[in-house]
Design an enzyme around this catalytic site. Structure first.
Site, short mmCIF file in Angstrom:
data_model
loop_
_atom_site.label_atom_id
_atom_site.label_comp_id
_atom_site.label_asym_id
_atom_site.label_seq_id
_atom_site.Cartn_x
_atom_site.Cartn_y
_atom_site.Cartn_z
N ASP A 129 -6.04 -13.84 8.35
CA ASP A 129 -4.87 -13.73 7.46
C ASP A 129 -3.75 -14.70 7.81
O ASP A 129 -2.59 -14.30 7.97
CB ASP A 129 -4.34 -12.29 7.45
CG ASP A 129 -5.28 -11.32 6.75
OD1 ASP A 129 -5.99 -11.74 5.83
OD2 ASP A 129 -5.29 -10.13 7.14
N ASP A 178 -5.06 -13.45 -3.31
CA ASP A 178 -4.39 -13.15 -2.04
C ASP A 178 -4.39 -14.44 -1.25
O ASP A 178 -5.36 -14.75 -0.53
CB ASP A 178 -5.12 -12.03 -1.28
CG ASP A 178 -4.53 -10.67 -1.56
OD1 ASP A 178 -3.59 -10.59 -2.39
OD2 ASP A 178 -4.98 -9.68 -0.94
N GLU A 209 -10.81 -6.36 -5.04
CA GLU A 209 -10.71 -7.45 -4.07
C GLU A 209 -11.98 -7.51 -3.23
O GLU A 209 -12.22 -6.64 -2.39
CB GLU A 209 -9.48 -7.24 -3.18
CG GLU A 209 -9.27 -8.34 -2.17
CD GLU A 209 -7.99 -8.16 -1.37
OE1 GLU A 209 -6.98 -7.64 -1.91
OE2 GLU A 209 -7.98 -8.51 -0.17
N GLU A 215 -9.38 -13.26 -2.30
CA GLU A 215 -8.71 -13.67 -1.07
C GLU A 215 -9.58 -14.72 -0.39
O GLU A 215 -10.67 -14.41 0.10
CB GLU A 215 -8.50 -12.45 -0.16
CG GLU A 215 -7.81 -12.83 1.14
CD GLU A 215 -7.35 -11.62 1.94
OE1 GLU A 215 -6.79 -10.68 1.35
OE2 GLU A 215 -7.56 -11.63 3.16
N HIS A 257 0.87 -1.18 0.00
CA HIS A 257 0.00 0.00 0.00
C HIS A 257 0.91 1.22 0.00
O HIS A 257 1.97 1.21 0.63
CB HIS A 257 -0.83 0.12 1.28
CG HIS A 257 -1.78 -1.00 1.56
ND1 HIS A 257 -1.38 -2.18 2.11
CD2 HIS A 257 -3.12 -1.08 1.40
CE1 HIS A 257 -2.45 -2.97 2.27
NE2 HIS A 257 -3.51 -2.33 1.84
#
Ligand code: XLS
Ligand code: NI
Ligand code: NI
Length: 412
Positions: A285, A272, A208, A244, A77
């Site tokens: 995650d 992702d 996303e 993701e 980012h």
């Protein structure tokens, strides 16, 4: 070609070209292990010092890591690479300074940007959304930040640009005009497409999906919602999806669901590659370590001919209890092995053709006669009626799910 090299070529392509692994900057280099209940546990040497000094230390450490790991791509980012300043101009200067160094390190190492994205969700100004903010002043800030983000993508030769709608959604319908917000989001994307063309930026745009967190209801709920949104606003030729699986399971689907759905519509651009704990309700995650999951994902990827210019980005973080520096290596290596084994399994499934043959047989009534006309879209209800009057009740056929599952297990 040496036998040893042969081992790494599957269906005419090198494993690394099927997999296109990428390390993410935010979790692996900015993450501290802090959570809503506890202080940082991951004390990284590059996080010490004044913000711009540590940004440079962090970048050098990251490139040392990418090189040692042998990956060819990274993602970031804007705001995790360079700190936000007190004005847009200052933030842009910070980003310029750090991306100058990134460019140098990229050309020294050959490591490339898989994708870059703008953080349009962390700063307080974005608390009510960025492109869907009810205040145009905030939307304008997001637009200005995005303009710089696209310039940065061009500068660093990013292969993709991701839009993750962090706070593009709402917490309460009482204070929200959903139709207006969605239109603004589409118009924001149209501005991005226009600027991309203007500056000659060649990368693939990706959206996303995520159903919730941080907002309660997010507009980009899942693959099908995003595809419908893009088609509704005539944007589908300019975007693909970055799926993701952790978000897919949060949306109540199975791990591979959105990869398969996006691919079915020709919209799967990148992955992702992380995992959640489906028994929890939030985005954990974690590094993907389940070979069954990676086999299903790689099967969809190989069947569509690969992900390029997308890849498998490890949007994953080591647990806050995994405090050794070597855990960063172990996590990435373990996840790469999990995907490599998934790829090898998927290729065996595809090359054997057993499952594909069974699926083909299952739909074989559509290969001729009335079925073929249904498939082509030329049949009518009158024909259906005539067919049933002549042929009567169909014979039910077994779905054979357990047989498919048992065969699949042989490849794992
Ligand atoms: C958050 C998202 C985010 C995007 C990039 O849940 O996964 O990390 O990938 O902004
Ligand atoms: Ni992500
Ligand atoms: Ni996520």
């Amino acid at each position: 070609m040496a036998a040893h090299e042969d081992f790494f070529v599957l269906m005419g392509r090198k494993m690394e070209d099927w997999l296109r692994f990428s390390v993410c900057y935010w979790h692996s280099f900015c993450g501290t292990g802090a959570d809503p209940f506890g202080a940082p546990t991951l004390h990284r040497p590059w996080n010490e010092g004044a913000p711009m000094d540590s940004a440079k230390k962090r970048l050098r450490a990251a490139f040392e890591f990418f090189t040692k790991l042998g990956v060819k791509y990274y993602t970031f980012h804007d705001r995790d690479m360079a700190p936000e300043g007190s004005t847009l101009e200052e933030s842009n200067r910070n980003l310029d300074e750090i991306t100058d160094l990134a460019l140098q390190l990229q050309s020294q190492t050959g490591i490339q940007v898989l994708w870059v994205t703008c953080n349009l969700f962390a700063h307080q100004r974005y608390m009510n959304g960025a492109a869907t903010n009810p205040d145009c002043h905030v939307l304008a800030y997001a637009g200005a930040q995005l303009k710089k983000g696209l310039d940065t993508a061009k500068k660093l030769g990013a292969e993709n640009f991701v839009f993750w709608g962090g706070r593009e959604g709402f917490l309460s319908v009482h204070n929200t005009d959903v139709a207006v917000e969605l239109k603004h989001m589409a118009n924001f994307f149209k501005m991005a497409v226009k600027y991309k063309d203007k500056i000659g930026l060649k990368c693939q745009f990706l959206i996303e999906p995520k159903p919730k967190e941080p907002s309660k209801h997010q507009y980009d709920y899942d693959a099908m919602s995003v595809i419908a949104f893009l088609k509704h606003y005539g944007l589908e030729s300019h975007f693909k999806l970055n799926i993701e699986p952790n978000h897919t399971t949060l949306a109540g689907h199975s791990y591979e669901h959105d990869v398969v759905m996006a691919s079915a519509f020709g919209m799967l651009g990148s992955v992702d590659s992380n995992t959640g704990s489906p028994d929890l309700g939030w985005d954990t995650d974690q590094f993907p370590m389940d070979i069954r999951n990676t086999t299903l994902v790689m099967k969809a990827i190989v069947e569509q001919g690969g992900l390029q210019p997308g890849g498998l980005n490890f949007d994953a973080k080591v647990r806050r209890e995994s405090t050794d520096l070597e855990d960063l290596f172990i996590a990435h290596i373990g996840a790469m092995d999990t995907f490599a084994r998934g790829l090898r399994n998927a290729v065996r499934i595809i090359e054997d053709g057993l499952i594909a043959g069974m699926v083909k047989e299952r739909y074989s009534s559509f290969s001729h006669g009335l079925g073929q006309r249904v498939d082509e879209g030329s049949a009518s209800l009158e024909e259906m009626e005539a067919f049933i009057k002549q042929n009567g009740e169909p014979n039910v056929t077994s779905g054979k799910q357990e047989k498919y599952e048992s065969i699949f297990n042989h490849y794992i």
